[in-house]
Design a protein around this motif. Structure first.
Motif, PDB file in Angstrom:
ATOM      1  N   TYR A 152      70.386  78.893   1.202  1.00  0.00           N
ATOM      2  CA  TYR A 152      69.713  77.595   0.887  1.00  0.00           C
ATOM      3  C   TYR A 152      70.423  76.458   1.762  1.00  0.00           C
ATOM      4  O   TYR A 152      71.576  76.731   2.095  1.00  0.00           O
ATOM      5  CB  TYR A 152      69.452  77.294  -0.456  1.00  0.00           C
ATOM      6  N   LEU A 184      60.311  79.307   4.732  1.00  0.00           N
ATOM      7  CA  LEU A 184      61.222  78.834   4.035  1.00  0.00           C
ATOM      8  C   LEU A 184      60.419  78.349   2.496  1.00  0.00           C
ATOM      9  O   LEU A 184      59.276  78.776   2.274  1.00  0.00           O
ATOM     10  CB  LEU A 184      61.865  77.339   4.675  1.00  0.00           C
ATOM     11  N   THR A 210      57.110  78.582   8.110  1.00  0.00           N
ATOM     12  CA  THR A 210      57.335  77.211   8.605  1.00  0.00           C
ATOM     13  C   THR A 210      56.327  76.298   9.208  1.00  0.00           C
ATOM     14  O   THR A 210      56.368  75.202   9.012  1.00  0.00           O
ATOM     15  CB  THR A 210      58.762  77.307   9.753  1.00  0.00           C
ATOM     16  N   ILE A 228      66.128  79.088   2.643  1.00  0.00           N
ATOM     17  CA  ILE A 228      65.527  79.763   4.001  1.00  0.00           C
ATOM     18  C   ILE A 228      65.566  81.347   3.827  1.00  0.00           C
ATOM     19  O   ILE A 228      66.298  82.197   3.351  1.00  0.00           O
ATOM     20  CB  ILE A 228      66.536  79.848   4.970  1.00  0.00           C
ATOM     21  N   ARG A 252      57.107  80.596  -1.313  1.00  0.00           N
ATOM     22  CA  ARG A 252      57.579  80.794   0.048  1.00  0.00           C
ATOM     23  C   ARG A 252      56.402  80.666   0.733  1.00  0.00           C
ATOM     24  O   ARG A 252      55.440  80.739   0.676  1.00  0.00           O
ATOM     25  CB  ARG A 252      58.121  82.308   0.144  1.00  0.00           C
ATOM     26  N   VAL A 262      64.169  78.771  12.218  1.00  0.00           N
ATOM     27  CA  VAL A 262      63.620  79.165  10.843  1.00  0.00           C
ATOM     28  C   VAL A 262      62.265  79.102  11.072  1.00  0.00           C
ATOM     29  O   VAL A 262      61.498  78.330  11.290  1.00  0.00           O
ATOM     30  CB  VAL A 262      63.982  77.901   9.965  1.00  0.00           C
TER      31      VAL A 262
END
Length: 318
Positions: free
Chosen positions: A234, A289, A299, A244, A296, A286
């Motif tokens: 994180y 996340l 991205t 993450i 979750r 990323v």
């Protein structure tokens, strides 16, 4: 063989089931006491207890296995051997020597590498390409007993702590059955361990997941995979904790800021399905996340709902 099985988490369950399926007489399952879980704090059985009950195997849950009454309780079962896999308590000499064949342990690394409580995760974090399972004759040291058998498992480029856990659990179950057959037949070969070439695989804690953006991108990416799904990695964004879950390293890449290279922790690129953060060496892109109160997410879904601009700085505040 007549077996006392000692284990606690999900990792141990496959071996317990494999021993029963192979026709062994598992006369007792020893596991940690039940613990409260969830918002209601209801007492939950350990995975090994739940599996043992399904198999009709008696369960014993001592708070401290070193107490004399525990040793006497185990003695009543007149077992040939004990199989120990992620039990969670250190066994005294009296128990290690209680049965004719002693205690056989299933350890999730290629010993003497990664002795300790979290070998699965540390093998990923440290960039190993191959790991495996070792069976050994337990002694009073921490994962230092004589090795009996090993099996290797490749670590893939996208391997996570969870995926490797499952692979090693299955491999360990098979190897334990093979090991007991060799021990019973007198064909087992016992090999002394040398010094460990790796650091002790210490227990995981949540603070480990707090991303230090000064670290190289490849190291952070391995941390993301190794700590997936617990405790997770994180960072801190806009006063919130951002976890993450999936990322890719772009080593050697750097982005320019106002005063030269952007500072580690700076968002340097935002695309439709990802964003990139400057690290101490290279970029971390990323792809998945999680923010507080949300599940979750990819991205891309996050970027459609939240404005994340170039120049945003993630922090490592405690």
């Amino acid at each position: 063989m007549r077996i006392i099985f000692m284990g606690t988490p999900e990792f141990s369950v496959g071996t317990l089931e494999a021993l029963a399926a192979a026709g062994h007489d598992v006369c007792l399952a020893v596991t940690q006491p039940d613990k409260p879980k969830g918002r209601g704090k209801e007492m939950q059985p350990t995975p090994v207890k739940a599996a043992a009950q399904k198999l009709g195997i008696p369960v014993y849950q001592p708070r401290r296995i070193r107490e004399p009454e525990c040793v006497e309780e185990l003695r009543k079962y007149h077992a040939d051997v004990m199989v120990v896999i992620a039990f969670g308590q250190i066994l005294p000499k009296e128990i290690l020597e209680l049965t004719p064949y002693g205690c056989i342990n299933v350890h999730a690394s290629l010993l003497p590498k990664y002795r300790g409580a979290a070998p699965i995760q540390w093998s990923i974090i440290e960039g190993e390409r191959v790991t495996g399972v070792t069976t050994m004759q337990m002694d009073e040291g921490l994962d230092t007993g004589d090795m009996i058998m090993k099996t290797e498992i490749p670590i893939t480029a996208d391997e996570t702590g969870d995926s490797l856990h499952d692979k090693l659990a299955q491999a360990g179950a098979r190897l334990c059955v093979e090991t007991l057959e060799a021990v019973k037949n007198g064909t087992a070969v016992f090999e002394k361990q040398g010094e460990s070439p790796t650091a002790y695989a210490r227990m995981l804690d949540k603070k480990m997941g707090n991303i230090d953006w000064q670290e190289p991108a490849v190291r952070i990416e391995r941390l993301v995979r190794g700590l997936n799904s617990w405790p997770g990695t994180y960072t801190h964004w806009d006063g919130k904790v951002m976890k993450i879950w999936r990322a890719a390293a772009e080593p050697g890449r750097a982005a320019d800021g106002e005063n030269g290279t952007a500072a580690p922790g700076t968002v340097v690129d935002v695309e439709k399905d990802s964003f990139a953060v400057q690290t101490g060496d290279g970029l971390l892109r990323v792809y998945e996340l999680q923010i507080p109160g949300k599940k979750r997410m990819e991205t891309g879904a996050f970027l459609r709902g939240y404005a994340l601009e170039k120049g945003t700085i993630f922090s490592q505040q405690s």
